[in-house]
Every structure is written in structure tokens, then in C-alpha cells.
Design a protein around this motif. Structure first.
Motif, PDB file in Angstrom:
ATOM      1  N   SER A  95       0.833  -1.194   0.000  1.00  0.00           N
ATOM      2  CA  SER A  95       0.000   0.000   0.000  1.00  0.00           C
ATOM      3  C   SER A  95       0.875   1.255   0.000  1.00  0.00           C
ATOM      4  O   SER A  95       1.841   1.344   0.764  1.00  0.00           O
ATOM      5  N   THR A  96       0.528   2.219  -0.830  1.00  0.00           N
ATOM      6  CA  THR A  96       1.257   3.490  -0.858  1.00  0.00           C
ATOM      7  C   THR A  96       0.601   4.549   0.020  1.00  0.00           C
ATOM      8  O   THR A  96       0.905   5.735  -0.087  1.00  0.00           O
ATOM      9  N   THR A  97      -0.294   4.111   0.911  1.00  0.00           N
ATOM     10  CA  THR A  97      -0.906   5.048   1.867  1.00  0.00           C
ATOM     11  C   THR A  97      -0.515   4.723   3.301  1.00  0.00           C
ATOM     12  O   THR A  97      -0.958   5.388   4.232  1.00  0.00           O
ATOM     13  N   THR A  98       0.286   3.688   3.484  1.00  0.00           N
ATOM     14  CA  THR A  98       0.793   3.349   4.823  1.00  0.00           C
ATOM     15  C   THR A  98       2.314   3.335   4.755  1.00  0.00           C
ATOM     16  O   THR A  98       2.906   3.052   3.704  1.00  0.00           O
ATOM     17  N   ARG A  99       2.980   3.611   5.888  1.00  0.00           N
ATOM     18  CA  ARG A  99       4.425   3.787   5.806  1.00  0.00           C
ATOM     19  C   ARG A  99       5.133   3.371   7.082  1.00  0.00           C
ATOM     20  O   ARG A  99       4.536   3.315   8.159  1.00  0.00           O
ATOM     21  N   TRP A 100       6.411   3.048   6.914  1.00  0.00           N
ATOM     22  CA  TRP A 100       7.337   2.893   8.039  1.00  0.00           C
ATOM     23  C   TRP A 100       8.026   4.222   8.283  1.00  0.00           C
ATOM     24  O   TRP A 100       8.387   4.931   7.334  1.00  0.00           O
ATOM     25  N   ALA A 101       8.200   4.558   9.562  1.00  0.00           N
ATOM     26  CA  ALA A 101       8.948   5.760   9.929  1.00  0.00           C
ATOM     27  C   ALA A 101       9.901   5.410  11.060  1.00  0.00           C
ATOM     28  O   ALA A 101       9.510   4.781  12.042  1.00  0.00           O
ATOM     29  N   SER A 102      11.144   5.827  10.908  1.00  0.00           N
ATOM     30  CA  SER A 102      12.150   5.567  11.939  1.00  0.00           C
ATOM     31  C   SER A 102      12.059   6.627  13.034  1.00  0.00           C
ATOM     32  O   SER A 102      11.330   7.617  12.917  1.00  0.00           O
ATOM     33  N   ALA A 103      12.831   6.428  14.099  1.00  0.00           N
ATOM     34  CA  ALA A 103      12.961   7.453  15.132  1.00  0.00           C
ATOM     35  C   ALA A 103      13.513   8.732  14.492  1.00  0.00           C
ATOM     36  O   ALA A 103      14.303   8.690  13.548  1.00  0.00           O
ATOM     37  N   GLU A 104      13.102   9.855  15.004  1.00  0.00           N
ATOM     38  CA  GLU A 104      13.495  11.130  14.420  1.00  0.00           C
ATOM     39  C   GLU A 104      14.883  11.571  14.886  1.00  0.00           C
ATOM     40  O   GLU A 104      15.300  11.275  16.010  1.00  0.00           O
ATOM     41  N   GLY A 105      15.584  12.272  13.988  1.00  0.00           N
ATOM     42  CA  GLY A 105      16.803  12.975  14.365  1.00  0.00           C
ATOM     43  C   GLY A 105      18.015  12.118  14.629  1.00  0.00           C
ATOM     44  O   GLY A 105      18.932  12.570  15.331  1.00  0.00           O
ATOM     45  N   ALA A 106      18.078  10.893  14.085  1.00  0.00           N
ATOM     46  CA  ALA A 106      19.216  10.019  14.377  1.00  0.00           C
ATOM     47  C   ALA A 106      19.689   9.319  13.113  1.00  0.00           C
ATOM     48  O   ALA A 106      18.892   8.840  12.306  1.00  0.00           O
ATOM     49  N   ASP A 107      21.004   9.281  12.938  1.00  0.00           N
ATOM     50  CA  ASP A 107      21.654   8.530  11.865  1.00  0.00           C
ATOM     51  C   ASP A 107      22.667   7.568  12.494  1.00  0.00           C
ATOM     52  O   ASP A 107      23.254   7.889  13.535  1.00  0.00           O
ATOM     53  N   PRO A 108      22.896   6.386  11.887  1.00  0.00           N
ATOM     54  CA  PRO A 108      22.149   5.825  10.761  1.00  0.00           C
ATOM     55  C   PRO A 108      20.889   5.118  11.249  1.00  0.00           C
ATOM     56  O   PRO A 108      20.728   4.863  12.441  1.00  0.00           O
ATOM     57  N   GLN A 109      20.017   4.765  10.308  1.00  0.00           N
ATOM     58  CA  GLN A 109      18.843   3.943  10.558  1.00  0.00           C
ATOM     59  C   GLN A 109      18.720   2.951   9.406  1.00  0.00           C
ATOM     60  O   GLN A 109      19.210   3.218   8.296  1.00  0.00           O
ATOM     61  N   TRP A 110      18.070   1.810   9.660  1.00  0.00           N
ATOM     62  CA  TRP A 110      17.955   0.812   8.596  1.00  0.00           C
ATOM     63  C   TRP A 110      16.629   0.075   8.658  1.00  0.00           C
ATOM     64  O   TRP A 110      15.959   0.050   9.668  1.00  0.00           O
ATOM     65  N   ILE A 111      16.303  -0.541   7.530  1.00  0.00           N
ATOM     66  CA  ILE A 111      15.159  -1.440   7.434  1.00  0.00           C
ATOM     67  C   ILE A 111      15.603  -2.639   6.594  1.00  0.00           C
ATOM     68  O   ILE A 111      16.289  -2.476   5.585  1.00  0.00           O
ATOM     69  N   ARG A 112      15.246  -3.845   7.047  1.00  0.00           N
ATOM     70  CA  ARG A 112      15.719  -5.083   6.424  1.00  0.00           C
ATOM     71  C   ARG A 112      14.549  -5.997   6.107  1.00  0.00           C
ATOM     72  O   ARG A 112      13.691  -6.227   6.950  1.00  0.00           O
ATOM     73  N   VAL A 113      14.516  -6.530   4.896  1.00  0.00           N
ATOM     74  CA  VAL A 113      13.455  -7.451   4.503  1.00  0.00           C
ATOM     75  C   VAL A 113      14.057  -8.825   4.224  1.00  0.00           C
ATOM     76  O   VAL A 113      15.131  -8.945   3.629  1.00  0.00           O
ATOM     77  N   ASP A 114      13.363  -9.850   4.696  1.00  0.00           N
ATOM     78  CA  ASP A 114      13.748 -11.247   4.470  1.00  0.00           C
ATOM     79  C   ASP A 114      12.925 -11.768   3.296  1.00  0.00           C
ATOM     80  O   ASP A 114      11.697 -11.892   3.390  1.00  0.00           O
ATOM     81  N   LEU A 115      13.577 -12.087   2.193  1.00  0.00           N
ATOM     82  CA  LEU A 115      12.877 -12.534   0.998  1.00  0.00           C
ATOM     83  C   LEU A 115      12.363 -13.965   1.118  1.00  0.00           C
ATOM     84  O   LEU A 115      11.637 -14.439   0.255  1.00  0.00           O
ATOM     85  N   GLY A 116      12.753 -14.654   2.175  1.00  0.00           N
ATOM     86  CA  GLY A 116      12.253 -16.002   2.414  1.00  0.00           C
ATOM     87  C   GLY A 116      13.112 -17.090   1.817  1.00  0.00           C
ATOM     88  O   GLY A 116      13.017 -18.252   2.226  1.00  0.00           O
ATOM     89  N   GLN A 117      13.961 -16.752   0.863  1.00  0.00           N
ATOM     90  CA  GLN A 117      14.859 -17.707   0.231  1.00  0.00           C
ATOM     91  C   GLN A 117      15.875 -16.913  -0.587  1.00  0.00           C
ATOM     92  O   GLN A 117      15.652 -15.743  -0.914  1.00  0.00           O
ATOM     93  N   PRO A 118      17.013 -17.511  -0.928  1.00  0.00           N
ATOM     94  CA  PRO A 118      18.002 -16.793  -1.752  1.00  0.00           C
ATOM     95  C   PRO A 118      17.409 -16.379  -3.092  1.00  0.00           C
ATOM     96  O   PRO A 118      16.546 -17.065  -3.649  1.00  0.00           O
ATOM     97  N   ALA A 119      17.889 -15.256  -3.601  1.00  0.00           N
ATOM     98  CA  ALA A 119      17.359 -14.740  -4.864  1.00  0.00           C
ATOM     99  C   ALA A 119      18.425 -13.912  -5.563  1.00  0.00           C
ATOM    100  O   ALA A 119      19.352 -13.398  -4.937  1.00  0.00           O
ATOM    101  N   THR A 120      18.287 -13.781  -6.869  1.00  0.00           N
ATOM    102  CA  THR A 120      19.074 -12.829  -7.640  1.00  0.00           C
ATOM    103  C   THR A 120      18.310 -11.519  -7.653  1.00  0.00           C
ATOM    104  O   THR A 120      17.147 -11.477  -8.057  1.00  0.00           O
ATOM    105  N   ILE A 121      18.941 -10.459  -7.198  1.00  0.00           N
ATOM    106  CA  ILE A 121      18.281  -9.163  -6.994  1.00  0.00           C
ATOM    107  C   ILE A 121      18.763  -8.200  -8.069  1.00  0.00           C
ATOM    108  O   ILE A 121      19.972  -7.926  -8.176  1.00  0.00           O
ATOM    109  N   ARG A 122      17.841  -7.676  -8.871  1.00  0.00           N
ATOM    110  CA  ARG A 122      18.202  -6.799  -9.978  1.00  0.00           C
ATOM    111  C   ARG A 122      17.673  -5.381  -9.824  1.00  0.00           C
ATOM    112  O   ARG A 122      18.125  -4.468 -10.528  1.00  0.00           O
TER     113      ARG A 122
END
Length: 526
Positions: free
Chosen positions: A56-83
Motif C-alpha cells: 500500500s502506498t498510503t501506509t508507511r514505516w517511519a524511523s525514530a526522528e533525528g538520528a543517523d544511521p537507521q535501517w530497514i531489512r526485509v527477508d525474501l524467504g529464500q536466496p534470490a538474484t536481486i536486480r
């Protein structure tokens, strides 16, 4: 005239190039949508990491404010070639960031760096990376706020596409230890053209567990009974091997004092079962399936500030079903109330202070359990011996049971975000000195099982087995380099199943899909 020549005549060059690019990547698919996701932080409970991969492009993740670095990680469920990685930024965007991939979720390599991002949509194409985990690391914010994504999309080809070859049949199945109520199994790993994803364990022809390891400890068995076991392998495409040669195991006599416990810490977030991303209703179902004699909670039972109203609105609707058999202890979040611990005490009533304090002990079978309030040991202040430590030493001296377990919130050793807790050295030394068999903790939101350790965290068969079980439902934390004594570490949700007898114990981590994610050996009490 060919279709491409016709398009060249009729269409502007930019559109033709776009169409050509789409044709070149026609085999790529969206791999990240609704897959498991972790983030270094969230602004609050209304912007969890899951909203960045919900489609959905109407819902979002937001990190804590005012701090670097920050990250988000997704598990694809299995190995993949990423293009391709597509980032749909909210107003809080990254000016500088990198895209990383990993096979194991811990060791990452950089595949793309951006130093002059301007927000809106970043469509990173032409990548040629391979891995199961994809991580966006924001290193410089484009605004004074945090980082926020409407959607994180990863495109490519899963390694299992078109795979029809089954793994080889597991061999060498044998029993390594048998008690009155358990049978420990091991076997030789199968091979596969893509990769073995796990094994099914069959007892008397029925699948009783699935595990990624080549070992399994089957618990809750009946004394003086024969059981037939076999295993089979599975791969990432769902192909299944034939079943291995079966073996027969005979449990020993006795076992009258055997029982099962369920345990976890860091449990109820402020959400309910109506939200598919809410975890504590799912871990409660795991507990119910265990049918435990008692439930142990290792603190931070309710987030964020543990008011009585929050306990009633969230924890009570799930884990509250086991309230009558629960043996709780508080964590630091129970102190985040208008009056510290007021909501915790009001909700659990006499269960919170059965002996007049927030620490107590209880017995079951040949086991002595010690429930501690570790908030007393994390102040970092030099002071006289806490009254709780004096009580603990006397309680241990009075114990007449053959096996001892202790549980409290803040772990002495941890490979998670909070790390080791040196303030609790005196507590840990007391437990090790008394030859306690098992120590359960929470606080760090991951699962970590240690080999028996001494006071310095070195592997020592005379020390207790420490297990961090902070995966009951609160948002997961990242894990770091494992300790020398770490036997298994996972950033995942689930519940602990503890199988106790008069002289032994073993543990299993049960995942949200009811699969066994880790099994300990069967340990004899000291």
C-alpha cells in the motif's frame, strides 16, 4: 515491419527506452511484498516496519526522528538474484544511503550507494546481487526528521524458480540420548541442487516437527514406550525427499515428575488480533498448543508503559488466558507507569508478589524455580548488597530440590542490542556458585541459547544454560556478533517449550508457524 520498428516510428524515444527496459526485466518478480521485515527503530507503534512492504502506498514505516544511521531489512524467504530495488519515500527521505544484501541476515555487503538522493521515488535498476536479505541503510537524512518509506520493493528471481529436483534422502539417523520422556535424534545432512530448507521429523509415521537443523529432541513422551522415527528433507521450492530408514527408540522407565512449561519475555505490544501484524496473539496460540503446566514470563509483559488499562486491552486478551498458571516477573517497562509497577501489580494481583515482594520462589516436581526482579541490579550505582540478593542466597541455602532454574529480565550475557549487563555480575556469580541449571531472560528482543557457562561467560559444563527469550511479541531487535558460548541465535518470534523431568531438562524454540526452530540437548541437573 517488426513491432519494435513500428514502435520506434510511433512512440517518443524515452517511452521506447522504457518499454525496452521493461522487456529486459520481464522475468523479474516482486519478492519483498508482505515478507518478514525488521527495522533499527520506529517513530511509534503506528509506523511499524511491516507497512513498508504491505503493498500500500498510503501506509508507511517511519524511523525514530533525528538520528543517523537507521535501517530497514526485509527477508525474501529464500536466496534470490536481486536486480532492482524501488524506494517510494515519504517527505522524510534519505539524502545518502546504501543498499546491502546478505545470505544470513547478519553479514551484509554493499551493492549500491547513493550520495545525492532527493526523495520522491528512487528506482535502482541494473543491480546484480544475490542473497536472501536486503537492507536499506540511511546514513544522512534529507530532513530534520527520520527516514520514512511508503514502500520498499525488491525485484528479481528466486533461486528456486523452476526447481523440481528433490533433496537426497537423509541418512545416518540415530538416537543420541533417551530419557523417560524424551528422545534426542541426529542425522546426516541431505544435499540439493539449490539448497535444503529443512527436515520433517516423523514419529510413528506422523510429522511431529520441522527443523532446519540435523538434530531434534522429541519431548513429552511416555515412559517405557517404543517409538519409531524417520526424517525427510525439503528444499526451497517445496520438493520433498523420500523418508529415511526408520529407527526404533525405547524410552526409559520412570518419568513421574515430568512436566512442560511455556516461556517468553517482551510480549504484548499495543495491538490486537484484528491486526495481522500483531504478534502476541500468535505466540499465545503456541502456548495453548503446548498445554503447559505453568507459564513463565521474563518481564516487559506489556508495552509501552504497562498501565493497567494496557494490560487489560492487550496482554489480557491473549496471554491473559493463562493468567491462573502464570509465574510472572517484571521488566523495565513495568516500571514505566505513573507509579512504577502499579499496572503490573494491579493486573497480576497476588501472582506478582506471592511472597510479599516482586521476587519469589516456587517448586514443581523436583525443580526449584526462582523468580527475580532484575531492576534491582541495573542501576549502575555502587551500593550495599541489595536485599533481594541477600534473600536469594538464603533461598538457595534452603532449597531441597535436585534441579534449579532462575528467571529475570536483564541477561548477564547477550548478543543483542542491549548487550551484556555488567551490573548483574553479583547476581550471576551467586547463581553459578549455587550450580543453578537453567537461567531464562528477556530484555533483548531476540532468541539466544547459550552453552553452559561459568561466571566469565566461558563454556563450562558445570555452569547454567542461559536462554534469552525476548521474542514474545514486541518488535524484534537486531542481533550482533555471537558470544563464544552462544549455541544458537535467531532474530525471530516464537515461544519456548521447556520439558522438565526429575533429573533433566531440554528446550525448544517454537516459531509462529509451529515449527521447531531450535532444540537443545537434554541436560542432566547438576
Amino acid at each position: 515491419m517488426t513491432l519494435r520498428r513500428l514502435l520506434a516510428v510511433l512512440l517518443p524515444l524515452p517511452l521506447l527506452v522504457a518499454l525496452g527496459g521493461a522487456q529486459a526485466n520481464a522475468a523479474d518478480t516482486l519478492l519483498s511484498q508482505r515478507q518478514p521485515v525488521l527495522a533499527s527503530s520506529i517513530e511509534d507503534d503506528t509506523f511499524p516496519a511491516t507497512l513498508a512492504v504491505d503493498g500500500s502506498t498510503t501506509t508507511r514505516w517511519a524511523s525514530a526522528e533525528g538520528a543517523d544511521p537507521q535501517w530497514i531489512r526485509v527477508d525474501l524467504g529464500q536466496p534470490a538474484t536481486i536486480r532492482r530495488v524501488k524506494l517510494n519515500w515519504e517527505a522524510a527521505y534519505a539524502k545518502a544511503y546504501r543498499i546491502e544484501v546478505s545470505d544470513n541476515g547478519t553479514d551484509f555487503s554493499t551493492v549500491k550507494e547513493v550520495a545525492n538522493g532527493n526523495g520522491a521515488t528512487d528506482d535502482l535498476t541494473g543491480l546484480n546481487a544475490r542473497g536472501r536479505y536486503v537492507r536499506l541503510v540511511g546514513t544522512q537524512r534529507g530532513t530534520s526528521y527520520g527516514y520514512s518509506l511508503w514502500e520498499l520493493e525488491v525485484y528479481g528471481t528466486a533461486d528456486s524458480s523452476g526447481d523440481t529436483q528433490a533433496p537426497t534422502v537423509p541418512t545416518g539417523l540415530q538416537s543420541t540420548a533417551v530419557t523417560a520422556t524424551s528422545a534426542a535424534l541426529k542425522w546426516t545432512a541431505s544435499t540439493d541442487n539449490v539448497g535444503v530448507s529443512g527436515y520433517d521429523v516423523l514419529r510413528n509415521g506422523v510429522v511431529v516437527a520441522s527443523t532446519e537443523a540435523t538434530t531434534y529432541n522429541d519431548t513429552g513422551l511416555t515412559a517405557s514406550t517404543s517409538y519409531q522415527y524417520a526424517v525427510r528433507a525439503r528444499d526451497l521450492a517445496g520438493n520433498q525427499s523420500a523418508t529415511s530408514t526408520a529407527i526404533t527408540v525405547q524410552t526409559s522407565a520412570g518419568g513421574g515428575g515430568a512436566f512442560v512449561l511455556a516461556a517468553a519475555g517482551d510480549i504484548a505490544d499495543r495491538c490486537t488480533a484484528s491486526d495481522s501484524n500483531c504478534v502476541h496473539p500468535k505466540t499465545a496460540r503456541l502456548v495453548q498448543a503446548m498445554n503447559p503446566a505453568n507459564v513463565i514470563t521474563m518481564g516487559d509483559n506489556q508495552y509501552d508503559d504497562a498501565h493497567l488499562s494496557d494490560f487489560k486491552a492487550y496482554y489480557d486478551k491473549t496471554w491473559g488466558k493463562f493468567k491462573a498458571i502464570t509465574k510472572p516477573i517484571p521488566g523495565n517497562h513495568e516500571s514505566y507507569d505513573d507509579t512504577p509497577f502499579a499496572g503490573y501489580k494491579a493486573y497480576f494481583g497476588s501472582l506478582a508478589t506471592p511472597q510479599g515482594k516482586q521476587y519469589y520462589s516456587w517448586d514443581k516436581g523436583n525443580w526449584h524455580f526462582i523468580a527475580l526482579d532484575s531492576n534491582d541490579f541495573v542501576t549502575g550505582e555502587d551500593k550495599a548488597e541489595p536485599a533481594q540478593l541477600t534473600w536469594l542466597k538464603q533461598d538457595l541455602a534452603n532449597n531441597t530440590k535436585g534441579c534449579i532454574a532462575a528467571y529475570y529480565h536483564h541477561p548477564r550475557f547477550s548478543s543483542g542490542d542491549h548487550g551484556d549487563n555488567p551490573d548483574s555480575i553479583a547476581l550471576w556469580q551467586t547463581l553459578v556458585g549455587a550450580k543453578v541449571d537453567l537461567v531464562l531472560n528477556g530484555h533483548d528482543h531476540h532468541y539466544e541459547r547459550f552453552l553452559p557457562q561459568n561466571v566469565n561467560g566461558q563454556v563450562d559444563p558445570n555452569g547454567p544454560v542461559q536462554i534469552i527469550g525476548g521474542m514474545g511479541g514486541a518488535p524484534l531487535y537486531d542481533v550482533h556478533s555471537a558470544h563464544p558460548a552462544t549455541a544458537k541465535i535467531l532474530s525471530t518470534y516464537g515461544a519456548l517449550k521447556l520439558s522438565m523431568t526429575d533429573s533433566t531438562f531440554s528446550s525448544q524454540l517454537i516459531g509462529l508457524d509451529s515449527k521447531v526452530l531450535d532444540s537443545s540437548p537434554t541436560y542432566s541437573c547438576h
